[in-house]
Scaffold this active site. Structure first.
Site, mmCIF file in Angstrom:
data_model
loop_
_atom_site.group_PDB
_atom_site.id
_atom_site.type_symbol
_atom_site.label_atom_id
_atom_site.label_comp_id
_atom_site.label_asym_id
_atom_site.label_seq_id
_atom_site.Cartn_x
_atom_site.Cartn_y
_atom_site.Cartn_z
ATOM 1 N N ASP A 1 37.660 27.583 14.716
ATOM 2 C CA ASP A 1 38.932 26.856 14.751
ATOM 3 C C ASP A 1 38.674 25.486 15.347
ATOM 4 O O ASP A 1 37.579 25.207 15.842
ATOM 5 C CB ASP A 1 39.964 27.620 15.600
ATOM 6 C CG ASP A 1 41.395 27.400 15.102
ATOM 7 O OD1 ASP A 1 41.730 26.242 14.789
ATOM 8 O OD2 ASP A 1 42.166 28.373 15.047
ATOM 9 N N ASN B 1 40.852 31.676 6.530
ATOM 10 C CA ASN B 1 42.277 31.581 6.805
ATOM 11 C C ASN B 1 42.732 30.200 7.256
ATOM 12 O O ASN B 1 43.930 29.890 7.176
ATOM 13 C CB ASN B 1 42.598 32.625 7.899
ATOM 14 C CG ASN B 1 43.913 32.387 8.571
ATOM 15 O OD1 ASN B 1 44.968 32.615 8.005
ATOM 16 N ND2 ASN B 1 43.866 31.917 9.823
ATOM 17 N N TYR C 1 50.582 21.040 -0.211
ATOM 18 C CA TYR C 1 50.406 22.413 0.270
ATOM 19 C C TYR C 1 50.463 23.399 -0.889
ATOM 20 O O TYR C 1 49.593 24.271 -1.028
ATOM 21 C CB TYR C 1 51.491 22.734 1.296
ATOM 22 C CG TYR C 1 51.380 24.112 1.898
ATOM 23 C CD1 TYR C 1 50.503 24.370 2.932
ATOM 24 C CD2 TYR C 1 52.171 25.166 1.433
ATOM 25 C CE1 TYR C 1 50.390 25.635 3.503
ATOM 26 C CE2 TYR C 1 52.081 26.430 1.988
ATOM 27 C CZ TYR C 1 51.189 26.659 3.030
ATOM 28 O OH TYR C 1 51.084 27.924 3.570
ATOM 29 N N LYS D 1 47.360 25.782 -2.309
ATOM 30 C CA LYS D 1 47.414 27.243 -2.294
ATOM 31 C C LYS D 1 47.297 27.821 -3.712
ATOM 32 O O LYS D 1 46.706 28.893 -3.888
ATOM 33 C CB LYS D 1 48.709 27.714 -1.624
ATOM 34 C CG LYS D 1 48.785 27.345 -0.138
ATOM 35 C CD LYS D 1 47.605 27.892 0.656
ATOM 36 C CE LYS D 1 47.733 27.646 2.139
ATOM 37 N NZ LYS D 1 46.601 28.190 2.922
ATOM 38 N N ILE E 1 55.882 33.890 7.775
ATOM 39 C CA ILE E 1 55.320 34.650 8.889
ATOM 40 C C ILE E 1 55.566 33.904 10.202
ATOM 41 O O ILE E 1 55.479 32.672 10.254
ATOM 42 C CB ILE E 1 53.800 34.860 8.694
ATOM 43 C CG1 ILE E 1 53.500 35.415 7.287
ATOM 44 C CG2 ILE E 1 53.250 35.787 9.779
ATOM 45 C CD1 ILE E 1 54.140 36.742 6.977
ATOM 46 N N THR F 1 54.556 32.301 12.970
ATOM 47 C CA THR F 1 53.330 31.683 13.475
ATOM 48 C C THR F 1 53.649 30.278 13.990
ATOM 49 O O THR F 1 54.736 29.753 13.756
ATOM 50 C CB THR F 1 52.272 31.556 12.358
ATOM 51 O OG1 THR F 1 52.787 30.661 11.351
ATOM 52 C CG2 THR F 1 51.943 32.905 11.732
#
Length: 251
Positions: free
Chosen positions: A38, A89, A155, A159, A188, A190
């Protein structure tokens, strides 16, 4: 503890927070050694894995940079000797803007992290898995890889690209022992969704209303899907784009 995962090695990019964090912890619970990559280290995540009796290292990495990703894989191999699983991810939402207002800088950065980053990770992960004749890769796309969303052109494009890239790699390496799949999470809970909503009640309700199940998903629910796709129970599954959401894609 399942012997399937015990003493195996998993790499999780974007592993400090959110879905990546939940997945790194899920791997550790099963006895898997974990490499967390990360931009920022989350010591809480590392401590939790240690408290579970797990083994993990952190590697600072910008997945959009070739040198960073190559160094990440080299560090993984030098530390643990091999690589069995990868959850690619790491991703960013970019800046919300219409197609005509999306800047070149925003486009390049979003595509660089979300799409180029996954390609670079697979580019260096696959040769290590080929050495062992077996491996499982799970990429992270989004329901935005299956449908369109206004105001997020870079985005959404990134994806959609991740899904196509996954299907291509799945075909290339299916007979060589490497399975490649992609999860497509819905909304989600997050840090990313917090940034998109600004934690404003009205905006949160708008996002919640996208999900027929009536709530946001939880990172742990995505982690469960990733673990299954890496497991021997999914040994006949490759090239799958798995929606993991409350069902609005199917409407």
């Amino acid at each position: 503890m399942e012997t399937t995962f015990k003493n195996k090695v998993a790499l999780v990019t974007g592993g400090s927070f959110g879905i990546g964090r939940a997945t790194a912890i899920a791997f550790a619970r099963k006895g898997t050694k974990v490499v967390i990559a990360d931009w920022i280290e989350n010591q809480e995540t590392m401590d939790l894995i240690k408290n579970l009796g797990g083994e993990a290292i952190f590697v600072k990495c910008d997945v959009s940079k070739d040198n960073d990703v190559r160094d990440l894989i080299e560090k993984t191999i030098s530390t643990f000797g091999h690589l069995d699983y990868a959850f690619n991810n790491a991703g960013i939402e970019g800046i919300m803007a219409s197609t005509e207002d999306c800047t070149e800088e925003n486009w390049d950065k979003t595509i660089g992290v979300n799409l180029k980053g996954i390609w670079l990770c697979m580019k260096y992960e696959i040769p290590e898995m080929l050495k062992r004749g077996k491996g499982a890769i799970v990429n992270c796309a989004s329901v935005a890889g299956l449908v369109g969303f206004q105001g997020l052109p870079a985005y959404v494009a990134s994806k959609h690209g991740v899904i196509g890239l996954t299907k291509t790699a799945a075909l290339e390496y299916a007979k060589l022992g490497i399975r490649v799949n992609v999860v497509c999470p819905g909304v989600i809970q997050t840090p990313m969704i917090d940034r998109l909503t600004g934690k404003k009640k009205e905006t949160i309700e708008q996002f919640t209303n996208l999900e027929p199940i009536g709530r946001f998903g939880y990172p742990e629910e995505i982690a469960t899907a990733v673990i299954w796709l890496c497991s021997d129970e999914a040994s006949f599954v490759t090239g799958l784009a798995m929606p993991v959401d409350g069902g609005f894609v199917a409407q």
